[in-house]
Design an enzyme around this catalytic site. Sequence first.
Site, PDB file in Angstrom:
ATOM      1  N   MET A  18      39.743  18.491  14.686  1.00 30.66           N
ATOM      2  CA  MET A  18      40.393  19.783  14.913  1.00 30.66           C
ATOM      3  C   MET A  18      40.497  20.441  13.334  1.00 30.66           C
ATOM      4  O   MET A  18      40.942  19.294  12.272  1.00 30.66           O
ATOM      5  CB  MET A  18      41.798  19.675  15.446  1.00 30.66           C
ATOM      6  CG  MET A  18      41.577  19.385  17.102  1.00 30.66           C
ATOM      7  SD  MET A  18      43.046  19.171  17.769  1.00 30.66           S
ATOM      8  CE  MET A  18      43.596  20.833  17.814  1.00 30.66           C
ATOM      9  N   SER A  20      38.736  21.574  11.179  1.00 29.77           N
ATOM     10  CA  SER A  20      37.573  21.266  10.219  1.00 29.77           C
ATOM     11  C   SER A  20      36.922  22.582  10.169  1.00 29.77           C
ATOM     12  O   SER A  20      36.039  22.476   9.020  1.00 29.77           O
ATOM     13  CB  SER A  20      36.812  20.151  10.688  1.00 29.77           C
ATOM     14  OG  SER A  20      35.944  20.345  11.904  1.00 29.77           O
ATOM     15  N   THR A  23      35.166  26.422  14.511  1.00 24.70           N
ATOM     16  CA  THR A  23      35.036  27.719  15.178  1.00 24.70           C
ATOM     17  C   THR A  23      34.742  28.810  14.031  1.00 24.70           C
ATOM     18  O   THR A  23      33.826  30.007  14.216  1.00 24.70           O
ATOM     19  CB  THR A  23      36.334  28.252  15.817  1.00 24.70           C
ATOM     20  OG1 THR A  23      36.594  27.401  16.790  1.00 24.70           O
ATOM     21  CG2 THR A  23      36.277  29.770  16.293  1.00 24.70           C
ATOM     22  N   GLU A  90      33.960  24.542  22.029  1.00 24.46           N
ATOM     23  CA  GLU A  90      35.057  23.572  22.787  1.00 24.46           C
ATOM     24  C   GLU A  90      34.059  22.919  23.645  1.00 24.46           C
ATOM     25  O   GLU A  90      34.328  22.654  24.730  1.00 24.46           O
ATOM     26  CB  GLU A  90      36.172  24.327  23.085  1.00 24.46           C
ATOM     27  CG  GLU A  90      36.974  24.986  22.220  1.00 24.46           C
ATOM     28  CD  GLU A  90      37.677  24.282  21.155  1.00 24.46           C
ATOM     29  OE1 GLU A  90      37.673  22.956  21.347  1.00 24.46           O
ATOM     30  OE2 GLU A  90      38.404  24.549  20.361  1.00 24.46           O
ATOM     31  N   CYS A 149      47.714  13.073   3.427  1.00 24.59           N
ATOM     32  CA  CYS A 149      47.570  12.489   2.022  1.00 24.59           C
ATOM     33  C   CYS A 149      46.240  13.319   1.291  1.00 24.59           C
ATOM     34  O   CYS A 149      46.250  12.789   0.028  1.00 24.59           O
ATOM     35  CB  CYS A 149      46.915  10.810   2.208  1.00 24.59           C
ATOM     36  SG  CYS A 149      45.355  10.910   2.625  1.00 24.59           S
ATOM     37  N   CYS A 178      42.937  11.657   7.763  1.00 19.48           N
ATOM     38  CA  CYS A 178      41.832  10.561   7.599  1.00 19.48           C
ATOM     39  C   CYS A 178      42.022   9.434   8.200  1.00 19.48           C
ATOM     40  O   CYS A 178      42.686   9.053   8.934  1.00 19.48           O
ATOM     41  CB  CYS A 178      41.960  10.360   5.941  1.00 19.48           C
ATOM     42  SG  CYS A 178      43.262   9.366   5.505  1.00 19.48           S
ATOM     43  N   CYS A 181      45.033   7.137   7.566  1.00 16.71           N
ATOM     44  CA  CYS A 181      46.127   7.713   7.984  1.00 16.71           C
ATOM     45  C   CYS A 181      46.398   7.592   9.513  1.00 16.71           C
ATOM     46  O   CYS A 181      47.202   7.625  10.038  1.00 16.71           O
ATOM     47  CB  CYS A 181      46.473   9.087   7.567  1.00 16.71           C
ATOM     48  SG  CYS A 181      46.962   9.140   5.893  1.00 16.71           S
TER      49      CYS A 181
HETATM   50  P1  ADP Z   1      38.110  23.986  14.299  1.00 20.66           P
HETATM   51  O1  ADP Z   1      37.487  25.156  15.247  1.00 20.66           O
HETATM   52  O2  ADP Z   1      37.529  23.054  13.665  1.00 20.66           O
HETATM   53  O3  ADP Z   1      39.432  23.512  14.773  1.00 20.66           O
HETATM   54  P2  ADP Z   1      39.115  26.377  12.948  1.00 20.66           P
HETATM   55  O4  ADP Z   1      37.626  26.859  12.563  1.00 20.66           O
HETATM   56  O5  ADP Z   1      39.794  26.918  14.176  1.00 20.66           O
HETATM   57  O6  ADP Z   1      38.818  24.902  13.106  1.00 20.66           O
HETATM   58  O7  ADP Z   1      39.984  26.669  11.589  1.00 20.66           O
HETATM   59  C1  ADP Z   1      39.700  26.278  10.380  1.00 20.66           C
HETATM   60  C2  ADP Z   1      40.874  26.667   9.442  1.00 20.66           C
HETATM   61  O8  ADP Z   1      42.025  26.020   9.958  1.00 20.66           O
HETATM   62  C3  ADP Z   1      40.938  26.567   8.105  1.00 20.66           C
HETATM   63  O9  ADP Z   1      39.661  27.446   7.612  1.00 20.66           O
HETATM   64  C4  ADP Z   1      41.984  26.536   7.465  1.00 20.66           C
HETATM   65  O10 ADP Z   1      42.397  27.864   7.160  1.00 20.66           O
HETATM   66  C5  ADP Z   1      42.940  26.123   8.654  1.00 20.66           C
HETATM   67  N1  ADP Z   1      43.567  24.636   8.698  1.00 20.66           N
HETATM   68  C6  ADP Z   1      45.047  24.343   9.159  1.00 20.66           C
HETATM   69  N2  ADP Z   1      44.968  23.041   8.867  1.00 20.66           N
HETATM   70  C7  ADP Z   1      43.941  22.510   8.246  1.00 20.66           C
HETATM   71  C8  ADP Z   1      43.464  21.183   7.800  1.00 20.66           C
HETATM   72  N3  ADP Z   1      44.590  20.169   7.807  1.00 20.66           N
HETATM   73  N4  ADP Z   1      42.477  21.101   7.123  1.00 20.66           N
HETATM   74  C9  ADP Z   1      41.499  22.190   7.004  1.00 20.66           C
HETATM   75  N5  ADP Z   1      41.849  23.342   7.320  1.00 20.66           N
HETATM   76  C10 ADP Z   1      42.997  23.562   8.225  1.00 20.66           C
HETATM   77 ZN    ZN Z   2      45.156  10.706   4.950  1.00 23.67          ZN
END
Ligand code: ADP
Ligand code: ZN
Length: 188
Positions: A18, A20, A23, A90, A149, A178, A181
């Site tokens: 999640m 990353s 989307t 998803e 971290c 990570c 953690c």
């Molecule tokens: P996913 O579909 O993988 O859940 P999204 O594309 O919806 O990811 O969202 C990615 C965005 O989330 C990043 O560009 C950033 O703005 C935000 N974000 C929030 N928390 C984090 C995190 N811990 N690591 C990286 N991005 C994060």
């Molecule tokens: Zn960590």
Amino acid sequence: MVVQPNGTGWIEVICGPMFSGKTEELIRRLRRAEIAKQKVQVFKPAIDRRYSESEVVSHSDQRTRAVPVDTASRVLELVQGDADVVAIDEAQFFDASIVAVCDRLATAGRRVLVAGLDTDYRSEPFDPMPQLMARAEYVTKLLAICVRCGNPANRSLRVSGGQDRVEVGATDRYEAVCRRCHRDAYTA
Ligand code: ADP
Ligand code: ZN
């Protein structure tokens, strides 16, 4: 992708934990396809109503229209004859038949974009993503940032809720963490 397939479809998987950017990456590829004047059609599982009923929405609030479907077979029923690109977000929320659906679409000449979690909150492979990754021509694995971290994060830690594999949520329920953690959270 340096050499673009010609005269055939294919499957691209975008996976990771999640937050990353799966989307965002899906939307980026869709926008580029639209710029290339290709017809795109986007599906999402109806169970995922977090931000919108009829859109795919990233955590950074990028959005694109999507058709909610209850089952994988609905994708085949609803896919339009002239759709060049079929995207599914998803994908881990679908049953195993999504694999055959994607395979069939790709073999029929469509470019199939599939995004989803490759692991669940325990860090176990999240079916049917492994099967999709094995069959795909292209797999992109993304990492988030560990909120504990700062390391690259490949796990989605559930910080509230029960023990069912599927519990839809965002920052209220999950943290990107990570490997270390994630382990520390379970041994604490
Ligand atoms: P996913 O579909 O993988 O859940 P999204 O594309 O919806 O990811 O969202 C990615 C965005 O989330 C990043 O560009 C950033 O703005 C935000 N974000 C929030 N928390 C984090 C995190 N811990 N690591 C990286 N991005 C994060
Ligand atoms: Zn960590």
